[in-house]
Design an enzyme around this catalytic site. Structure first.
Site, PDB file in Angstrom:
ATOM      1  CB  CYS A  98      -9.994 -46.400   0.399  1.00 22.60           C
ATOM      2  SG  CYS A  98     -10.075 -47.247   1.971  1.00 22.60           S
ATOM      3  CB  SER A  99      -6.648 -49.039  -2.079  1.00 21.33           C
ATOM      4  OG  SER A  99      -6.037 -47.909  -1.500  1.00 21.33           O
ATOM      5  CB  CYS A 100      -8.046 -51.462   3.394  1.00 23.36           C
ATOM      6  SG  CYS A 100      -8.826 -49.966   4.032  1.00 23.36           S
ATOM      7  CB  CYS A 116     -10.267 -52.131   0.114  1.00 23.19           C
ATOM      8  SG  CYS A 116     -10.785 -50.598   0.937  1.00 23.19           S
TER       9      CYS A 116
END
Lengths: 95, 210, 110
Positions: free
Chosen positions: B117-119, B114
């Site tokens: 962000c950090s999905c 991701c």
């Protein structure tokens, strides 16, 4: 609501740089790819991000790009990348 | 700041991480949680239950889904249609955010990142590792996935397509790895033990025991 | 075009090696307060107080300096707090007082 694109369509990502919250990565803007699938319909994150409803829901597409298209040349000829993009960021692509 | 005071308190009970002088953001977290409970936004019980639910998630749940998909073709088909529904057949609540399985195959290797962000499929396999959230991984995985995989010890032939999935939107991705050769005699629990967190992100491939 | 790319939007940029944790062997567990941040966000999201989209927008608005200076869950709670203040769910004064109280009492509570 009818989806503007279907699986297999060529699409081009808009070359746009709005300053607010968007979910279209910089590196795919202006690039051309193929719709892999319609991933559903979701409220617009660009609106949700500011506390609004984001209705009506937008079609979300899985779009495949070759690494060559994205970077000029990839690490290996067949490599590719799939990104989820909302309909408002896509226009019909050619070639 | 915490440096100015708060270091000299006696700690008569067994010290643990919560006893260290709290950081500004730790204080903010505790204060916000307390205020939200006081205002009735959520209850202390709901907060406790949520913390337990977070602790209960681990890559083991995802590994069970993968192992069943290896053992049962019909289940595999259902995993490819809808991971959340397939997981619930195994008694796993993977939440309401749709998780999509991307299946490795001969000549195709999937990798998930991701960049924005950090999905991460955290409701199925728990919180992401630090490196998944790092600037290095988020920057490089889309452009030089093979170089990144090499750092993880995975060298793929150029004939194998490396397909990167950038989870930018409302879906989360789980790599469905290939069942390793030499695993025919293993039962489902033993198969699940081969499926590591990194196998489901795509930075590793499962290997049968020698 | 460099100014057009926002700080968090880093796909394709050069960066150093990935500091991976050898399949989790070198992983550290999250601190209890970090998990609490995650729990707060999930409860706020499921009860409709704020969306994950607002969380992300708030993180992006922290700006380049803070974004890199803060750890992951520090960014989260900074964003959550700002958004709760914006929405009037909590007030600056009560938040400041509560933080000071908690700090003063730290280590005294059994």
């Amino acid at each position: 609501m009818t989806d503007r694109f279907r699986t297999g369509d060529r699409v081009r990502v808009r070359t746009a740089f709005p300053p607010g919250h968007v979910r279209t990565p910089f590196y795919v803007r202006g690039k051309t790819g193929d719709v892999v699938s319609v991933a559903g319909h979701y409220h617009d994150p660009e609106e949700l991000a500011y506390g609004r409803r984001g209705a009506p829901a937008l079609a979300l597409y899985r779009v495949r790009f070759t690494q060559d298209e994205l970077w000029g040349s990839g690490e290996a000829p067949g490599d590719d990348l799939v990104v989820d993009l909302y309909e408002n960021w896509l226009e019909a692509g050619h070639g | 700041m915490a440096e100015a005071h708060g270091h000299d308190h006696a700690h008569p009970h067994q010290p643990d991480i919560e006893d260290a002088a709290p950081s500004h953001y730790q204080l903010m977290t505790e204060a916000v949680a307390g205020l939200l409970v006081e205002k009735g936004v959520f209850t202390a019980d709901a907060l406790r239950a949520m913390l337990e639910a977070i602790d209960a998630k681990s890559p083991a749940d995802g590994a069970r889904v993968v192992a069943r998909a290896w053992a049962d073709d019909a289940f595999r088909t259902r995993v490819l249609e809808d991971v959340n529904a397939a997981a619930s057949e195994l008694g796993i609540d993977a939440g309401s955010i749709p998780i999509r399985a991307v299946a490795n195959a001969p000549g195709l290797h999937n990798l998930v990142v991701c960049t924005l962000c950090s999905c991460y499929p955290r409701l199925l396999i728990g919180l992401p590792p630090d490196w998944y959230k790092s600037r290095a991984y988020r920057s490089r995985a889309v452009r030089e996935p093979r170089a990144v995989l090499r750092e993880f010890g995975l060298e793929l032939p150029t004939e194998t397509v490396v397909r990167v999935h950038d989870s930018t939107a409302d879906l989360r991705y789980l790599v469905l790895p290939e069942r390793p050769a030499g695993s025919d005699s293993l039962d489902e629990d033993a198969l699940a033990a081969l499926v590591t967190r990194d196998c489901m992100i795509g930075t590793a491939r499962p290997r049968a025991p020698a | 075009m460099r100014h057009l790319r926002r700080h968090h939007d880093m796909g394709g940029l050069d960066a150093g090696p990935v500091d991976h944790d050898h399949g989790g062997a070198l992983a550290h567990d999250y601190a209890p307060w970090e998990k609490k941040v995650d729990a707060i966000l999930r409860l706020l999201s499921s009860s409709g107080v704020m969306t994950v989209d607002e969380l992300r927008r708030g993180i992006e608005e922290l700006g380049p300096g803070i974004y890199d200076e803060l750890s992951y869950y520090e960014r989260w709670i900074a964003s959550v707090t700002n958004i709760l203040l914006e929405k009037g769910v909590i007030e600056t004064d009560e938040l400041g007082r509560r933080m000071a109280e908690i700090e003063a009492g730290w280590g005294h509570t059994p």
